[in-house]
Each structure stands twice: as structure tokens, then as C-alpha cells.
Design an enzyme around this catalytic site. Sequence first.
Site, PDB file in Angstrom:
ATOM      1  N   GLY A 165       0.818  -1.203   0.000  1.00  0.00           N
ATOM      2  CA  GLY A 165       0.000   0.000   0.000  1.00  0.00           C
ATOM      3  C   GLY A 165       0.850   1.250   0.000  1.00  0.00           C
ATOM      4  N   GLY A 197       2.876   5.578   4.513  1.00  0.00           N
ATOM      5  CA  GLY A 197       2.063   6.223   5.546  1.00  0.00           C
ATOM      6  C   GLY A 197       0.719   5.564   5.749  1.00  0.00           C
ATOM      7  N   GLY A 198       0.518   4.408   5.114  1.00  0.00           N
ATOM      8  CA  GLY A 198      -0.782   3.748   5.221  1.00  0.00           C
ATOM      9  C   GLY A 198      -0.978   2.983   6.517  1.00  0.00           C
ATOM     10  N   GLY A 199       0.125   2.638   7.209  1.00  0.00           N
ATOM     11  CA  GLY A 199       0.003   1.910   8.471  1.00  0.00           C
ATOM     12  C   GLY A 199       0.705   0.570   8.488  1.00  0.00           C
ATOM     13  N   LYS A 200       1.509   0.275   7.458  1.00  0.00           N
ATOM     14  CA  LYS A 200       2.175  -1.038   7.372  1.00  0.00           C
ATOM     15  C   LYS A 200       3.180  -1.220   8.518  1.00  0.00           C
ATOM     16  CE  LYS A 200       3.748  -0.292   3.185  1.00  0.00           C
ATOM     17  NZ  LYS A 200       3.181   1.054   2.941  1.00  0.00           N
ATOM     18  N   GLU A 235      10.832  -5.483   4.025  1.00  0.00           N
ATOM     19  CA  GLU A 235      11.490  -5.384   2.712  1.00  0.00           C
ATOM     20  C   GLU A 235      13.003  -5.397   2.874  1.00  0.00           C
ATOM     21  OE1 GLU A 235      11.216  -6.362  -0.163  1.00  0.00           O
ATOM     22  OE2 GLU A 235       9.767  -4.967  -0.999  1.00  0.00           O
TER      23      GLU A 235
END
Length: 578
Positions: A371, A374-377, A503
Site C-alpha cells: 500500500g 504512511g498507510g500503516g504497514k 522489505e
Amino acid sequence: MDQKQNGLKPFFSLILSTKIPKFAIIVGLIASVITTIVGLAIPLLTRELVDGFSLASLSLSFIFLIAAVFILQAVIDGVSTYLLAAAGQQIVAQLREKMWTKLIRLPISYFDKQQSGESVSRVVNDTGIVKDLISQHFPQFISGLISIIGAVTILLIMDWKMTLIMLLAVPFTLIIMIPLGKTMAKVSRGLQDETATFSGNIQQTLGEIRLMKSSNAEQFEENKGFGGIKKLLGFGLKEAKIFALIGPFMYLVVMVVIVMIIAYGGIRVSNGTMSTGSLVAFLLYLFQIVFPITSFAMFFTQLQKAKGATERIINILDIPLENGQDGKQMDISNEPLQVRNLSFSYSDDDSPVIKDISFDANPGEMIAFAGPSGGGKTTMFGLLERYYEPTGGEITIGGTSIHALSLASWRSQIGYVSQESAMMAGTIRANLCYGLEHADDIPDDQLWAVCKMAYADQFIESFPNRLDTEVGERGVKLSGGQRQRIAIARAFLRDPKILMMDEATASLDSQSEGIVQQALSRLMEGRTTFVIAHRLSTIVDADQIIFIENGEVTGIGTHRELISNHDLYREFAEQQLT
């Protein structure tokens, strides 16, 4: 904590919370009292020597008596000084142990808000202030108080009129010293706070020295450092001004009293109502009163510093530990993990970073989070690692909430490989075994086996010191690929049941990436694996891809499924894979 309301109570409570070396303190204080009492006898011996002085009266026994008194005082004073200093050192060592034990078990949220250098200053500087008060200033205060009481009592017996003349200086001294002491306390507390802030800034700058140099930020950091130094200078000059007032004022008071005593005493000696020896003894007792009074100003200043330091120490000791210090032990092998309605925000005032997320991870599956940035991963990883407590929902493993497990049990079964491949200063061996029980007993054969599995054995064998090669601070002597392979070998050594990878090949060159990817594939075999994906090429074979946008799951499925039914994922795939 309201320090003004509590006064000295928190300070004494903090000291009493340690195992006080009572024997050393009691013997040290008794020795200090004996030293003071012996010191009180010296002016009386001097009076006898002066009044009866003649070559004929100088007996060998009298000279030996005076010499013995001086030697006895010096020996006992030395014993007292050592014992009280040792007691202070032991107490401060225990305080530092308590603070260090607490700091390394505080939740990550504390360190998100607090500069590490400031916490270091609390452990080192603030406890040092408490130590100085216990081992130096407090014994001086006690012995000084005894000296003053004893000297004044003897002087009142010797000559109460001259004693009252001397005591006239006391109220004038207090009128000046009390306001100066209060001002000094404010300055000292400000100096402590500024020292902690300055330490934090210095540590941060030196910790990110490569960022600073690559950003050409030397001038900026120089100006920032100079600003902190000037603030410290300002507080130091304020302290110097107060000392500049205290010293000359006390000197003036002492000189005025001495002149008055000598003038009045001289008249008394000339008319025969006082002996010369008594006048000399009176002056010696005067000094035994003056010097302790001068040190009292330092004692009360240090006491104010210690009160401020105590407040900060207690504030740290009162912070709740990470939840799960005493949870249960559980083997999570081959157990499914479920996330149900998970929500999280960093504080009550912040909007949620994670909103009502749910998914399942079966044993041996690879679950990828994808995603926009800044999406929350990363926050999701923090919740899985239990760096943070969810504000809603729960995570379970085999039907048991992960928060019911002890942190040690949970984290010992998780392997984490990040982009940065964090390393501690030390040897490759120390980094491989970091955090493991009985690390010194792990045989080299086992270490070489995990290094081989991580494709790290060849480059380690090329070093002259092999496993005992120093890696430098943060592993700077190794390349990114080498650090990653050591991090993977470290994970192999722990044999984790759950693997988490942020990653891990994103920042590597193509050659290193190929080797590291092979090592990671080997590490992932048979383990439940969570991956944060910045490049979709690394997760096309994932069992589930969870697409997170603005803290919410907008799609779950395989790569093929999301390509067909998720517009933003398809857009990401077209940009990266074609």
C-alpha cells in the site's frame, strides 16, 4: 509529582528504596562525630599551651599529646571520608541499576517522545548529584552542625559576653543567605534541565553523523551546539554571580566578627579579665563555627539540586513497564494467528493510524502488507511485535491473545529482519548471539552453520579475525548486504516460529539482493512470514496480500486476485512490474 508540596519526602523515600549500606554510614558518621569532637579539643589544648608557655613547661609528653590528637583526627577523618563516600557510591550504583533496569523495559512509546541523550543524563548526571549529597555534603553538614553546637557551647562556658557579640552576625547572615539559596536552587534546576537537553542533542547529532555530513549540516549543527553551550554558559554565569556574592559576603562577616572579637578580647586581656590563651582559643573556635556555616550554603544548594534530580528519577521509575513482563509461556509452533477488528492511535488526541483491521495467517503462510507510504504497514508490524498496545480489537495465536503471553516468550519466537539490519558495536560473534541466553556457550560450529545458511560464511572467512571481527558502531565496517546476511544468520540461530521482514532487500545492490533473497527464501521455509512490501516483485507468490490505505484494509487476496479486483493495486503493479 508536586515537588514543592512533597519537600524532601520523595528524596528520602528514593534513598530508602535502596539497600542502604547501614554499617558504612553509621561507622562513617560516628567517625565524623569523633573527628569533630577531637577537633573541639584542639583550641583548649592550644589555650593551655599559650597560657603556660615557657621552654621549661614544654614537656615531651604534652607535645606527644598534641601530635597524637592531630594524627588521631586525621586517621579517623580519613576512615570517615572513605566509608561515607563508599556508601554514597553504593547507593548511587543501586539507583543507576534501578533506572537502567527500568529504562530498557519501558515501552517504545516512551522513547518515541523522549530523547535518548536526556534519559542518559538522568541515569548519569542526576544520580551523581544525589551521590554527592549523600557522600560529601550531608556528612559535612552533620559534622559542621556538631562542630557549631560544640563550639558555641564551649564558648558560652568560656565567655558568654564575647559569644553573644559573635552571634550577632547570625541573623544578618541568614537574611542574605536564604534568598541567595533559593535563587541558587532555581538556577541549579535550570542547569540540570539544560544539561539533559544539551546531552540529548549532542548524542543525536553524533549518532547520525553520516546524515549530518552528507547533508552539509555542519554549520547548522555547529550553531545549534553553540546555542546549547551559550545557554549552559548563561546558567553557569548565574551560578558564578551567586557564588561571587556568597564568598565575599561571608568573608566580610568573618572579618568583622574577628576584628570585633580581637578588639574586645584585647581590652579584656589588657585589663586582666581574660587570658591570652583564652583569646586564641576563642578565635580558633570562631573558625570552627565560620567554616561549617559557609559550607551550609553549599549543602542547601546541593539539597535543592538533589530534590530536582529526585523528581526526575522518580518520574522515570514511576512510568509503567511494558505489559507482559509476567505473562505465560507458550509454544506457538504451527498455530494460526488471527487479527480481529484491530485499531490503534499513538495518543488519545491523534486520529487512528490503524482502523478496524482483520485477517488470518495460517501456519507456514506468507502474508504481505502493501500500500501507499504512511498507510500503516510499519505500525502493523509494531503491533505484531508488541511495541505498542492496540486501542481496539486483539491479536490471537492459537486462540490465545498474544498479550496474555510474556514478552520474553513471544519475542523469542519471532525473527525480525529489517531494511537497516540493526547491529551493535562489537564483534560478528556478539551480534549473532545478541540477546540469547548462554550466548558464551554457543559453539562455533553452530555459528558457522547459520552463517552458511545465510550465505555469510564466505565473507566472514575472508576477515583476519573471522567471527571475532569488530563491526564498528551500527556495523559501519560492513556493507549493507553483509549486515543483512548477518541479520538473517542471527534469525536462523533463533529458529523463529514467526518471521517478520520489512522489505529486507530494498536498499541492496542487485548482486547482494540476489544472495540475500536466496538466504531469506531459505529462512522462510516452514515459517509463518509477514512481509512489508515496497516492491511488488518480492510478494507476487505471497499466500495473502493485505492492501492498506490510510490505516484501513481495502483489499485482501493473492497477487492475481488483487490485479483483477483492486484498482490501486493494479496501478502499482503496472508501474513496477511492466
